[in-house]
Write an enzyme that holds these catalytic residues in place. Structure first.
Site, PDB file in Angstrom:
ATOM      1  N   TYR A 114      -8.011   6.490 -30.305  1.00 56.12           N
ATOM      2  CA  TYR A 114      -7.033   7.373 -29.910  1.00 56.12           C
ATOM      3  C   TYR A 114      -5.733   6.956 -30.544  1.00 56.12           C
ATOM      4  CZ  TYR A 114      -3.859   9.483 -26.693  1.00 56.12           C
ATOM      5  OH  TYR A 114      -2.803  10.489 -26.288  1.00 56.12           O
ATOM      6  N   ASP A 115      -5.360   5.658 -30.413  1.00 56.87           N
ATOM      7  CA  ASP A 115      -3.965   5.274 -31.107  1.00 56.87           C
ATOM      8  C   ASP A 115      -3.987   5.758 -32.457  1.00 56.87           C
ATOM      9  OD1 ASP A 115      -3.279   4.153 -28.448  1.00 56.87           O
ATOM     10  OD2 ASP A 115      -3.933   2.141 -29.042  1.00 56.87           O
ATOM     11  N   SER A 169       6.538  25.909   3.234  1.00 57.97           N
ATOM     12  CA  SER A 169       6.141  24.365   3.696  1.00 57.97           C
ATOM     13  C   SER A 169       4.749  24.876   4.574  1.00 57.97           C
ATOM     14  CB  SER A 169       7.150  23.516   4.270  1.00 57.97           C
ATOM     15  OG  SER A 169       7.303  24.224   5.491  1.00 57.97           O
ATOM     16  N   LEU A 170       3.974  23.686   4.872  1.00 58.07           N
ATOM     17  CA  LEU A 170       2.930  24.099   5.685  1.00 58.07           C
ATOM     18  C   LEU A 170       2.996  23.782   7.109  1.00 58.07           C
ATOM     19  CD1 LEU A 170       0.230  22.038   3.662  1.00 58.07           C
ATOM     20  CD2 LEU A 170      -0.092  24.321   4.309  1.00 58.07           C
ATOM     21  N   GLU A 185      -8.911  21.127   1.663  1.00 54.46           N
ATOM     22  CA  GLU A 185      -8.381  20.127   0.594  1.00 54.46           C
ATOM     23  C   GLU A 185      -7.946  18.915   1.426  1.00 54.46           C
ATOM     24  OE1 GLU A 185      -5.719  22.211  -1.674  1.00 54.46           O
ATOM     25  OE2 GLU A 185      -7.132  23.982  -2.205  1.00 54.46           O
ATOM     26  N   LYS A 189      -4.692  16.576   2.160  1.00 53.38           N
ATOM     27  CA  LYS A 189      -3.154  17.034   1.912  1.00 53.38           C
ATOM     28  C   LYS A 189      -2.635  15.898   1.188  1.00 53.38           C
ATOM     29  CE  LYS A 189       0.710  18.004   4.913  1.00 53.38           C
ATOM     30  NZ  LYS A 189       1.570  16.999   4.273  1.00 53.38           N
ATOM     31  N   ASP A 223      -0.017  13.099  -0.037  1.00 50.89           N
ATOM     32  CA  ASP A 223       1.203  12.619   0.327  1.00 50.89           C
ATOM     33  C   ASP A 223       2.153  12.412  -0.887  1.00 50.89           C
ATOM     34  OD1 ASP A 223       3.236  12.137   2.170  1.00 50.89           O
ATOM     35  OD2 ASP A 223       2.172  10.210   2.965  1.00 50.89           O
ATOM     36  N   ARG A 254      10.679  20.809  -5.032  1.00 47.71           N
ATOM     37  CA  ARG A 254      10.699  21.986  -3.981  1.00 47.71           C
ATOM     38  C   ARG A 254      12.238  22.366  -3.550  1.00 47.71           C
ATOM     39  NH1 ARG A 254       9.564  24.178   1.152  1.00 47.71           N
ATOM     40  NH2 ARG A 254      10.039  22.257   2.273  1.00 47.71           N
ATOM     41  N   GLU A 307       1.259  18.267  -6.599  1.00 45.77           N
ATOM     42  CA  GLU A 307       1.961  17.224  -5.763  1.00 45.77           C
ATOM     43  C   GLU A 307       1.983  16.222  -6.753  1.00 45.77           C
ATOM     44  OE1 GLU A 307       2.559  18.078  -2.655  1.00 45.77           O
ATOM     45  OE2 GLU A 307       3.004  16.208  -1.452  1.00 45.77           O
ATOM     46  N   TYR A 318      -2.664  22.498  -6.568  1.00 44.69           N
ATOM     47  CA  TYR A 318      -3.380  23.041  -5.602  1.00 44.69           C
ATOM     48  C   TYR A 318      -2.924  24.515  -5.262  1.00 44.69           C
ATOM     49  CZ  TYR A 318       0.421  20.935  -3.214  1.00 44.69           C
ATOM     50  OH  TYR A 318       2.047  20.434  -3.091  1.00 44.69           O
ATOM     51  N   LYS A 377      -7.158  26.573   4.246  1.00 43.63           N
ATOM     52  CA  LYS A 377      -6.514  27.711   3.382  1.00 43.63           C
ATOM     53  C   LYS A 377      -7.613  28.856   3.535  1.00 43.63           C
ATOM     54  CE  LYS A 377      -4.268  24.863   0.292  1.00 43.63           C
ATOM     55  NZ  LYS A 377      -4.101  24.555  -1.299  1.00 43.63           N
ATOM     56  N   LYS A 423      -3.270  17.000  10.230  1.00 45.59           N
ATOM     57  CA  LYS A 423      -2.812  15.829   9.957  1.00 45.59           C
ATOM     58  C   LYS A 423      -3.584  14.505  10.573  1.00 45.59           C
ATOM     59  CE  LYS A 423       2.115  16.194   9.480  1.00 45.59           C
ATOM     60  NZ  LYS A 423       3.296  15.789   9.234  1.00 45.59           N
ATOM     61  N   CYS A 467      26.502 -12.136  20.233  1.00 50.11           N
ATOM     62  CA  CYS A 467      25.903 -11.915  18.872  1.00 50.11           C
ATOM     63  C   CYS A 467      25.602 -12.992  18.046  1.00 50.11           C
ATOM     64  CB  CYS A 467      26.977 -11.106  18.219  1.00 50.11           C
ATOM     65  SG  CYS A 467      26.489 -10.713  16.413  1.00 50.11           S
ATOM     66  N   CYS A 483      27.941 -13.333  15.121  1.00 46.95           N
ATOM     67  CA  CYS A 483      29.331 -13.720  15.069  1.00 46.95           C
ATOM     68  C   CYS A 483      29.797 -14.349  16.439  1.00 46.95           C
ATOM     69  CB  CYS A 483      30.293 -12.431  14.753  1.00 46.95           C
ATOM     70  SG  CYS A 483      30.134 -11.167  15.912  1.00 46.95           S
ATOM     71  N   CYS A 542      26.724  -5.103  19.249  1.00 42.59           N
ATOM     72  CA  CYS A 542      27.872  -6.138  18.763  1.00 42.59           C
ATOM     73  C   CYS A 542      29.159  -5.170  18.541  1.00 42.59           C
ATOM     74  CB  CYS A 542      27.400  -6.809  17.682  1.00 42.59           C
ATOM     75  SG  CYS A 542      28.718  -7.987  16.997  1.00 42.59           S
ATOM     76  N   CYS A 600      32.176  -8.435  12.123  1.00 40.87           N
ATOM     77  CA  CYS A 600      30.841  -9.300  12.194  1.00 40.87           C
ATOM     78  C   CYS A 600      30.058  -9.348  11.013  1.00 40.87           C
ATOM     79  CB  CYS A 600      29.840  -8.582  13.279  1.00 40.87           C
ATOM     80  SG  CYS A 600      28.226  -9.196  13.160  1.00 40.87           S
TER      81      CYS A 600
END
Ligand code: IVH
Length: 659
Positions: free
Chosen positions: A28-29, A74-75, A104, A106, A108, A127, A165, A217, A281, A305, A398, A401, A414, A420
């Site tokens: 590849y290189d 959004s969902l 599907e 979700k 993150d 978004r 995503e 997606y 969906k 979720k 505290c 201090c 405090c 402090c």
């Protein structure tokens, strides 16, 4: 050269999208080097969609605002199966009974829009608020799984907008954090933050050094192509080289969804990336159109979720910790444990009452929970078996201090403010944090040291430090002292949003700071605004407005800010709000013009108060059409946006008294 590009693109696709390389890295290189050599010898034959052109050489000043071709909603989501059942009932009402769903994971990460014109990647944006996001094209180009040119580009739609995503795999996330910590930087709390932080780098070379990944997606717009089902869309994505997740399933009943949810949740820890639920969906696109959408989310999709992740570990100690705003929080120090790819050794117990309620003591086994980017918390104590340590007692004074602590309901404070040391060190660390001034080498430990050694008595002192003062400190030497001072100097030129965030105003997070900066453009303007004016800024409510106003009016804060702005920090990038005859108008430019370069025209328009964006939408006032217009023209025609030739633009400017 074209043949080489095609071949390299194909191997990129096999490697990054299908994860099924057919040639060795060396082979590849060789191909890649050969192409690079030819492009160097024949610069006139270079092409922006060449695999050699992923990383732009120059950092941006700021991200341009980009309007999405189609709003990115959004969902609707919940953790409750009952909500899923209600979603299903609403969908069925519209169909007379039978429905086909596609399921599907979700993902993150960070949602982005990619626009392909004639099969070539034209722009990418985050978004944002759903209507407008930040143009991150240069950075998205560095993601190897993003095709710069679609496979079968010739048969691809003339204008294609897709949603995906951007994520960071757990292995890459851990490596990145290790790398950051080696250079004294704050690690990211989770892979999502790492992905977002990496995509929002002004220097694409930095993004290129952060291994990001992407899954697609959703189809936002496809000119000339028509699909009947989401399944067909996903298939087309595959054919164009846009990677989709392999975990897609069909379902007809709620129970199928719940089963998939359970299976994925069980598999979750074995995956290479974070998912936080499943997305259901409606498959039939005609039915989707009939179901429509609310202002915030479509009625044809729903996310169920996962519960946050929990782990069990042993408490070693419970210590009071003074935060940057003075709140004293009992913190459980625990045997380190990994929760969803993140090692956790401290968890908050919130306040005095919570410690009593849970009755947690050193030696106890506890269950801790990490929900997204929230600080881990102790949710429950397991029945004690062995020896238990003493109960936690909130100290009367505290720990930092010695000032007598003040209680208010379950909370303890405090009252000593920036006098402090713990609060000062917290504020110092915050000022240097990533979304603030991003000072390399100013972590928690260094901030504490600078305060305890008396080198920083007030925030502005940070900017007066000299390497000679740091050198005698533990952990510092000549080189590291010079380095820290250099990074403080470098960070002292900053944007308004970062400065506002860095001040540590209660309730002002990075997003609120950006909203304020965008609206007011200079610190003076923020300072002059009263609470009412502040509350008019979109996204800022009366509570935040009150907090900002109170902070700014405080005499001590005023003095400190004045000292900061007195030659220590330069706030840049806060362009003065351009006012002028073109205010309220939004322009988009396509093609080349005679009289001005693209850049000159944009500057001219902005100088007179206009907004210039890079894509046409319903909010565009005029599309300025030059020689050789792109697909924006077709979009403008479709949306009924008024078009101006160069001569018509000149007339309009003259009418408005702009020259
Ligand atoms: S569909 C509005 N599918 O989750 C419908 N979204 O909390 C279009 N997300 O920012 C989105 N995985 O970007 C869809 N398989 C998936 C997703 C997904 C993650 C994101 C989405 C949104 C967030 C909603």
């Amino acid at each position: 050269m074209e043949e080489l590009r095609r071949e390299i693109r194909h191997h990129d696709y096999l490697y990054y999208v299908l994860n099924r390389p057919e040639i060795s890295d060396e082979a590849y290189d060789d191909l890649f080097d050969e192409l690079k050599r030819l492009e160097e010898e024949h610069p006139e034959l270079r092409s922006p969609d060449s695999p050699t052109e992923r990383v732009a050489g120059r950092p941006l000043e700021a991200f341009p605002a980009v309007e999405h071709l189609v709003p990115m909603r959004s969902l609707d989501s919940s953790r409750e199966p009952a909500s899923l059942r209600r979603f299903d009932e609403r969908v069925r009402k519209g169909t007379g009974g039978a429905v086909r769903y596609v399921l599907e994971p979700k993902l993150d990460g960070l949602s982005v829009e990619l626009v392909y014109e004639d099969g070539v990647l034209a722009r990418a944006s985050t978004r944002g608020d759903g209507v407008r996001g930040e143009g991150v094209t240069e950075n998205v180009r560095t993601i190897k799984a993003v095709p710069l040119r679609l496979r079968r580009a010739r048969s691809a739609p003339a204008l294609l907008a897709v949603r995906g995503e951007v994520i960071m795999r757990l292995s890459a996330f851990e490596e990145l954090n290790a790398r950051l910590m080696r250079v004294g930087k704050e690690p990211f709390a989770n892979p999502r933050n790492a992905a977002a932080g990496s995509l929002r780098q002004l220097d694409p070379r930095v993004t290129a050094s952060r291994p990001l990944d992407i899954f697609f997606y959703d189809l936002l717009h496809a000119e000339g192509a028509s699909f009947e089902t989401h399944r067909q869309v996903l298939e087309a994505f595959g054919a164009w080289g846009l990677r989709t997740t392999e975990m897609v399933r069909d379902a007809r009943e709620v129970d199928d969804v719940l089963r998939y949810h359970r299976d994925l949740e069980a598999e979750r820890d074995e995956l290479e990336y974070e998912i936080d639920g499943v997305v259901v969906k409606v498959d039939d696109l005609a039915l989707r159109a009939r179901l429509g959408e609310t202002a915030r989310h479509p009625r044809w999709a729903f996310a169920l979720k996962f519960a946050p992740r929990r782990e069990v570990t042993r408490v070693i100690d419970i210590v009071p910790s003074v935060g940057r705003s003075g709140t004293v929080t009992p913190v459980a120090i625990m045997r380190p444990v990994e929760i969803g790819g993140v090692t956790v050794s401290r968890a908050t117990l919130h306040n005095r009452e919570e410690v009593e309620r849970l009755d947690v003591r050193p030696g106890d086994m506890v269950r801790i929970e990490r929900a997204g980017d929230v600080i881990p918390q102790v949710v429950e104590r397991l029945p004690a078996r062995g020896e238990r340590g003493p109960r936690f007692r909130m100290p009367a004074t505290c720990p930092s201090c010695g000032t007598p602590l003040v209680t208010s309901g379950p909370h303890t404070y405090c009252p000593n403010g920036l006098r402090c040391p713990a609060q000062l060190a917290g504020r110092l660390q915050h000022l240097g944090s990533r979304d603030a001034l991003d000072i390399e080498g100013l972590g928690e430990e260094t901030a504490r040291l600078l305060v305890s050694e008396g080198l920083v008595r007030e925030l502005p002192d940070l900017f007066d430090l000299e390497p000679e003062q740091l050198e005698p400190l533990p952990g510092f030497a000549k080189k590291s002292s010079e380095k820290l001072v250099a990074s403080i100097r470098k960070a002292s030129r900053t944007e308004l949003a970062r400065f506002l965030y860095g001040l540590g105003i209660p309730s002002v997070g990075a997003k609120v700071a950006r909203d304020l900066a965008e609206r007011f453009r200079s610190f003076e303007a923020v300072r002059e605004a009263d609470a009412e004016t502040l509350a008019e800024v979109p996204g800022i409510g009366p509570h935040v407005a009150g907090a900002v106003s109170e902070f700014i009016r405080d005499r001590d804060n005023r003095r400190i800010v004045d000292r900061l702005l007195d030659g220590r920090i330069t706030v840049t990038g806060a362009k003065r709000a351009a006012r002028g005859p073109l205010e309220g108008l939004t322009f988009v430019v396509t093609g080349t013009l005679d009289r001005w370069s693209r850049r000159e025209l944009e500057e001219l328009l902005e100088r007179h108060g206009a907004h210039v964006t890079s894509s046409v939408s319903g909010a565009t006032s005029y599309l300025v059409v030059g020689e050789g217009p792109g697909s924006k023209l077709a979009t403008a025609e479709r949306l009924g946006v008024e078009r101006l030739s160069e001569a018509e633009l000149a007339d309009l400017l003259e009418r408005h008294g702009v020259r």
